[in-house]
Enzyme design. Structure first.
Site, mmCIF file in Angstrom:
data_model
loop_
_atom_site.group_PDB
_atom_site.id
_atom_site.type_symbol
_atom_site.label_atom_id
_atom_site.label_comp_id
_atom_site.label_asym_id
_atom_site.label_seq_id
_atom_site.Cartn_x
_atom_site.Cartn_y
_atom_site.Cartn_z
ATOM 1 N N ARG A 76 -1.751 60.494 62.701
ATOM 2 C CA ARG A 76 -2.559 61.251 63.653
ATOM 3 C C ARG A 76 -1.796 61.524 64.943
ATOM 4 O O ARG A 76 -2.115 62.457 65.673
ATOM 5 C CB ARG A 76 -3.869 60.501 63.955
ATOM 6 C CG ARG A 76 -4.819 61.256 64.874
ATOM 7 C CD ARG A 76 -6.266 60.825 64.686
ATOM 8 N NE ARG A 76 -6.451 59.394 64.719
ATOM 9 C CZ ARG A 76 -6.621 58.675 65.848
ATOM 10 N NH1 ARG A 76 -6.598 59.287 67.027
ATOM 11 N NH2 ARG A 76 -6.811 57.383 65.779
ATOM 12 N N TYR A 130 -11.674 87.480 67.275
ATOM 13 C CA TYR A 130 -12.181 86.950 66.017
ATOM 14 C C TYR A 130 -13.583 86.395 66.259
ATOM 15 O O TYR A 130 -13.847 85.762 67.281
ATOM 16 C CB TYR A 130 -11.232 85.868 65.510
ATOM 17 C CG TYR A 130 -11.772 85.027 64.379
ATOM 18 C CD1 TYR A 130 -12.293 85.615 63.235
ATOM 19 C CD2 TYR A 130 -11.748 83.648 64.458
ATOM 20 C CE1 TYR A 130 -12.795 84.844 62.200
ATOM 21 C CE2 TYR A 130 -12.248 82.862 63.419
ATOM 22 C CZ TYR A 130 -12.771 83.468 62.298
ATOM 23 O OH TYR A 130 -13.264 82.693 61.278
ATOM 24 N N ASP A 195 -3.836 85.713 71.170
ATOM 25 C CA ASP A 195 -3.967 85.441 69.743
ATOM 26 C C ASP A 195 -3.060 86.432 69.019
ATOM 27 O O ASP A 195 -3.318 87.632 68.999
ATOM 28 C CB ASP A 195 -5.424 85.606 69.295
ATOM 29 C CG ASP A 195 -5.649 85.171 67.849
ATOM 30 O OD1 ASP A 195 -4.703 85.291 67.045
ATOM 31 O OD2 ASP A 195 -6.767 84.735 67.522
#
Length: 411
Positions: A76, A130, A195
């Site tokens: 992690r 989006y 983006d």
């Protein structure tokens, strides 16, 4: 040996062409390891017999967010396979660093949380985005507040607590384009996030025009085969360090197998994007001249995404394709088509959706690597299934040259 070497950023390399970087970035140390293909490390944890030194390394990460020196500690926190993908993507985008996540939305969430941790919870954003990005900002699920504006209104929308300006160009799904350099200047000291999922670094590198953060849904073109989900943020090392701390705390990590597949996907990214873009441009030419099409959207920058508005029933067009796959997502080697108002942007308020150009007759197509004649035959048949001829004089039919026809929206 693999773990220890791969966790250390490679030495700077001379400037290389994008196609060369796509093949070699993240793999520079393989020969010295006696390997040809990148190794896949699936370990979730790693042994350490020096617990004091381990504690010091964990403390250092908690303080700085820098990738730990030496072997990994826990998956992690970091993983050597995903680290290779991060190194490669940063090189392709021209940034100091990149941080990978389990999905594009996890990546955006980490960016918002990182800025909010500084008390900067206000976001200025330009539609369309989006649909799920729009929803995440507008719903305030992370305690953020958004001001929607057009590019010209960005400077006036910025407040003392603004932590981010976000744009998507070309935008999903209208393919509207934004002048990144002009927007970056309007942002002043506020970071501009672009983006870049649709364009990829093959068509544009936003940091070269003033953006400070570049977001990708790696699920799309970076993976390229519809079989891996991931997200990645390319940025400077200072912000990357914060993102790593957020990722460790929230757990939105990219699985090593996904990192392996994404690194492999990058090696063919330039070839795939250019080949699909050539087919898309040809389809745009034919769609623009087709009387069943009301309007075609295709960006000046080019690319493999095409959007078009039909006179007939868009749902019948979706139902009529046989070679093209009616499905969400994009950027795969096979062509996909979907109805944004019903799927990707359904979650956006209807009024906001329509105001940003996402109408009920708009279809979005991700052009793949099939032969363009086969794609056109399938699309032409589907358009016939859903066609309604426009009521206008024949003299107003579109010209065959996309550049000469006013209905082609280079927006």
């Amino acid at each position: 040996m693999e773990n220890e070497v791969s966790m250390t950023p490679p030495a700077a390399t001379p400037s290389r062409a994008l196609a060369t970087e796509a093949v070699h970035a993240g793999r520079d140390d393989l020969a010295s390891l006696g390997l040809h293909a990148p190794p896949l490390d699936l370990s979730t944890t790693y042994p350490s017999y020096d617990s004091r030194a381990e504690a010091e390394r964990i403390d250092a990460f908690a303080t700085t967010g820098a990738r730990p020196d030496g072997p990994p500690v826990y998956a992690r926190l970091d993983n050597p396979t995903t680290g290779r993908f991060e190194t490669a993507l940063a090189r392709l985008e021209g940034t100091e660093s990149a941080v990978a996540f389990a999905s594009g939305m996890a990546a955006l969430t980490a960016v918002l949380l990182a800025r909010a941790s500084l008390g900067l919870r206000h976001v200025v954003a330009v539609r369309p985005l989006y649909g799920c990005s729009d929803h995440l900002l507008g719903a305030g699920l992370l305690g953020t507040e958004v001001t929607w504006t057009d590019p010209a209104g960005i400077a006036d929308a910025i407040r003392p607590d603004t932590g981010l300006v976000m744009v998507e160009t070309p935008a999903n799904p209208t393919l509207a384009e934004i002048d990144i350099q002009a927007v970056a200047q309007a942002c002043g000291s506020v970071p501009l996030l672009v983006d870049n999922t649709f364009a990829t670094p093959v068509l544009q590198r936003p940091v070269e025009h003033g953006a400070r953060i570049v977001l990708h849904s790696a699920t799309k073109y970076l993976g390229g085969h519809g079989d891996v989900m991931g997200g990645v943020v390319a940025c400077d090392e200072e912000f990357a360090a914060t993102l790593r701390q957020v990722r460790f705390a929230t757990g939105g990590v990219l699985h090593p197998l996904a990192g392996y597949l994404l690194l492999r996907g990058l090696s063919t990214l330039p070839v795939r994007v250019r080949a699909a873009s050539a087919s898309a441009a040809e389809l745009v030419r034919r769609l623009t001249a087709d009387p069943r099409i009301a309007r075609v959207h295709y960006p000046e920058i080019g690319g493999a995404m095409v959007s078009f508005e039909v006179y007939g029933d868009p749902h019948r067009v979706i139902a009529g394709v046989r070679l093209i796959t009616p499905a969400v997502s994009l950027g795969s080697v096979d062509s996909l088509i979907q109805h944004p108002a019903s799927i990707s942007h359904r979650i956006v308020d209807e009024g906001d959706r329509r105001a940003s150009g996402v109408g009920d007759r708009l279809l979005r197509m991700s052009v793949g690597l099939e032969d363009v004649e086969d794609l056109w035959a399938d699309l032409c048949q589907a358009l016939s299934d859903g066609s309604v001829q426009p009521e206008r004089p024949s003299a107003e039919r579109p010209a065959h040259s996309p550049a000469a026809h006013p209905s082609l929206a280079h927006s």
